[in-house]
Design a protein around this motif. Structure first.
Motif, short mmCIF file in Angstrom:
data_model
loop_
_atom_site.label_atom_id
_atom_site.label_comp_id
_atom_site.label_asym_id
_atom_site.label_seq_id
_atom_site.Cartn_x
_atom_site.Cartn_y
_atom_site.Cartn_z
N PHE A 102 3.38 14.07 10.93
CA PHE A 102 2.58 13.02 10.05
C PHE A 102 3.21 12.13 9.48
N ALA A 103 2.97 10.67 9.58
CA ALA A 103 3.62 9.84 8.92
C ALA A 103 2.75 8.67 8.27
N PHE A 104 2.48 8.79 7.07
CA PHE A 104 1.74 7.74 6.46
C PHE A 104 1.86 6.51 6.36
N VAL A 105 1.01 5.60 6.93
CA VAL A 105 1.29 4.13 7.03
C VAL A 105 0.28 3.56 5.97
N GLU A 106 1.17 2.69 5.01
CA GLU A 106 0.55 2.08 3.79
C GLU A 106 -0.60 1.11 4.23
N PRO A 107 -1.65 1.24 3.50
CA PRO A 107 -2.61 0.25 3.98
C PRO A 107 -2.07 -1.02 3.32
N ALA A 108 -2.91 -2.12 3.70
CA ALA A 108 -2.61 -3.33 3.31
C ALA A 108 -3.33 -3.58 1.75
N TRP A 109 -2.72 -4.12 0.78
CA TRP A 109 -3.39 -3.97 -0.51
C TRP A 109 -2.98 -5.39 -1.16
N ARG A 110 -1.96 -5.97 -0.69
CA ARG A 110 -1.24 -7.41 -1.51
C ARG A 110 -2.55 -8.33 -1.51
N GLY A 111 -3.27 -8.56 -0.41
CA GLY A 111 -4.61 -9.39 -0.67
C GLY A 111 -5.57 -9.04 -1.61
N HIS A 112 -5.75 -8.02 -1.79
CA HIS A 112 -6.65 -7.42 -2.84
C HIS A 112 -5.97 -7.67 -4.17
N LEU A 113 -4.70 -7.66 -4.32
CA LEU A 113 -4.18 -7.73 -5.48
C LEU A 113 -3.98 -9.27 -6.07
N THR A 114 -3.72 -10.13 -4.95
CA THR A 114 -3.93 -11.43 -4.97
C THR A 114 -5.16 -11.68 -5.61
N ARG A 115 -6.18 -11.39 -5.09
CA ARG A 115 -7.60 -11.60 -5.56
C ARG A 115 -7.85 -11.33 -7.13
N GLU A 116 -7.31 -10.11 -7.30
CA GLU A 116 -7.41 -9.53 -8.84
C GLU A 116 -6.49 -10.66 -9.56
N GLN A 124 -6.00 8.78 8.12
CA GLN A 124 -5.07 8.83 8.92
C GLN A 124 -4.70 10.66 9.25
N ALA A 125 -5.01 11.34 8.13
CA ALA A 125 -4.48 12.71 8.33
C ALA A 125 -5.83 13.41 9.37
N ARG A 126 -6.86 12.88 9.35
CA ARG A 126 -7.97 13.28 10.22
C ARG A 126 -7.61 12.81 11.61
N ALA A 127 -7.20 11.53 11.84
CA ALA A 127 -6.60 10.99 13.28
C ALA A 127 -5.56 11.99 13.62
N PHE A 128 -4.57 12.24 13.00
CA PHE A 128 -3.55 13.33 13.04
C PHE A 128 -4.01 14.51 13.49
N ALA A 129 -4.99 15.15 12.90
CA ALA A 129 -5.46 16.55 13.07
C ALA A 129 -6.11 16.23 14.50
N GLY A 130 -7.01 15.18 15.01
CA GLY A 130 -7.32 14.95 16.34
C GLY A 130 -6.15 14.89 17.39
N ASP A 131 -5.05 14.19 16.93
CA ASP A 131 -3.88 14.35 17.68
C ASP A 131 -3.40 15.75 18.05
#
Length: 464
Positions: free
Chosen positions: A423-437, A389-396
């Protein structure tokens, strides 16, 4: 009063009177408290460092605004650093998650902030905040955090109080009297394990959650997820102790088997998985990558050296000098040349991490650690999402600056009074990975209980 309730009360009284259980619980509370407090201090210090780094852009702009006004007051023309959009400073930071005090995870192996400018290579924006992170000592050291207490010490706590809950009675002969009660053997075994191991697990979970709340972790959903991970992870170790108690008849043998299982699952298998990943999908060499980037950059600069000298002395009737237009073209050439090198390096690490993640499924300890890291927001997935996301912001940012160049637009006092893009950080989806674990941890526990059930089907005589 039924036989089941009598056995339950007797086992609860027996467990409470066991000094080992009380001592282990006290030691766990002390270790968890120390880990939670140090984790809270670490999370606070990290957040303060990120906040300071991000605020640097505003500080720079405030200083430039002051210099801009002073220059105009003198009747002079502001220098290029004050009027050219290509000199605009930007910052990006990875905010700490609400439960960062739970685990340092892999956070110390990745930079948490980035210095961004229109002409800076987006792949180098983290360099100023990555000093020392590549050191093997830093990557391997880790910290004594609450996740470590849960993953490493909680199993020892459960083993110490349940490793011989049945084998000891078989050894001293009291198991015959217990089986004479009007309770089925399977129910008796599970009841004793639930009272002794389950009661201790619930107490340890309450202690861990209490310490997290004490250090300021108020995320109710996150705390609930920690409870689920601790219960699922603890259930695996209790199930393992049940199976060991049904397979051996001597308490010393049970202790040896339980200790060996802890050593294998917590230490040896994770180490072996890491070694296998290094051999099967070795991570790319940081030194080779750095040399390749430096060589390619120097070659681009050498190829443009004559043009750069000419641009430095060329007259221009445009708002931006010829030297900046030349730098813009050179940067685009450099990015095109370095892009494949950066992507190859990132792909090499992606393959290595993918294999490590697959091998981590062999150890419940690694699975639990990964789950706690996700909840704490200190896993590699979140750090890598920040970098993308930071690299994408650098592109912007670059597109903004280049757009100003194309419009022949220079900075004015009004521009200094407007806030910079943030820059605004967007939390990635992780609940699915946690459910699997969580499901995998519960699956391991269910498998051990199924093996114990097969053992119990052979009858009470096989339990003595």
């Amino acid at each position: 009063m039924t036989g089941r309730s009598t056995v339950t009360r007797l086992e609860a009284l027996r467990a409470w009177r066991d000094p080992v259980m009380r001592v282990m619980l006290i030691l766990f509370a002390i270790a968890a408290g120390y880990a939670a407090v140090t984790g809270g201090h670490w999370a606070q210090a990290r957040q303060e460092a990120v906040t300071t780094a991000v605020a640097e852009a505003d500080t720079i702009m405030t200083d430039r605004r002051k210099a801009f006004i002073e220059t105009l007051a003198k009747g002079e023309k502001p220098n290029f650093g004050l009027i050219y959009a290509t000199a605009l400073p930007f910052r990006a930071g990875l905010p700490s998650a609400p439960l960062a005090a739970l685990s340092t995870g892999q956070a110390e192996g990745y930079p948490a902030a980035a210095n961004i400018a229109p002409f800076v290579d987006p792949w180098t924006i983290f360099d100023a905040h990555a000093t020392g992170l590549e050191s093997p000592a830093v990557l391997a050291a880790g910290r004594f955090d609450l996740a470590f207490v849960i993953v490493v010490l909680l199993p020892l706590l459960l083993i110490a109080t349940t490793y011989d809950f049945w084998s000891r009675d078989v050894e001293n002969g009291s198991a015959r009297f217990q089986l004479a009660q009007p309770v089925r053997p399977a129910r008796l075994i599970l009841m004793r394990a639930a009272v002794r191991g389950g009661g201790l697990l619930v107490a340890a979970t309450i202690i861990a959650i209490g310490w997290l709340i004490a250090v300021g972790a108020g995320d109710v959903v996150g705390l609930a997820l920690v409870v689920l991970v601790m219960l699922a992870y603890g259930a695996f170790w209790i199930a393992l102790c049940i199976l060991i108690n049904l397979l051996v008849r001597a308490s010393t043998t049970a202790a040896l088997a339980s200790g060996t299982a802890w050593l294998a699952l917590v230490v040896l298998i994770p180490a072996a998985g890491s070694a296998i990943a290094d051999l099967a999908a070795p991570p790319p060499s940081a030194m080779a990558y750095t040399n390749a980037v430096r060589t390619a950059g120097l070659e681009v600069r050498a190829a443009n050296q004559a043009a750069a000298r000419a641009a430095a002395t060329a007259e221009s009737d445009r708002a931006y000098p010829a030297s900046l237009w030349h730098s813009r073209g050179e940067i685009q050439q450099r990015d095109a040349r370095l892009g494949p090198i950066h992507r190859a390096y990132a792909d090499g690490w992606a393959r290595h991490r993918a294999l490590e993640n697959t091998l981590s499924l062999l150890s419940p300890a690694v699975i639990a650690q990964g789950a706690l890291d996700r909840i704490a927001g200190t896993g590699s997935d979140r750090a890598l999402a920040f970098q993308d996301q930071a690299r994408a912001f650098a592109g912007d940012v670059r597109r903004i600056a280049f757009g100003w160049m194309d419009e022949e637009r220079l900075m004015t006092l009004a521009d200094y009074d407007r806030p910079l893009p943030r820059f605004a950080f967007v939390e990635p989806a992780w609940r699915g990975h946690l459910t699997r674990e969580l499901l995998i941890l519960l699956g391991f526990a269910a498998l051990l209980l199924a093996m114990a059930a097969l053992r119990l089907r052979r009858g009470a005589a096989q339990l003595l």
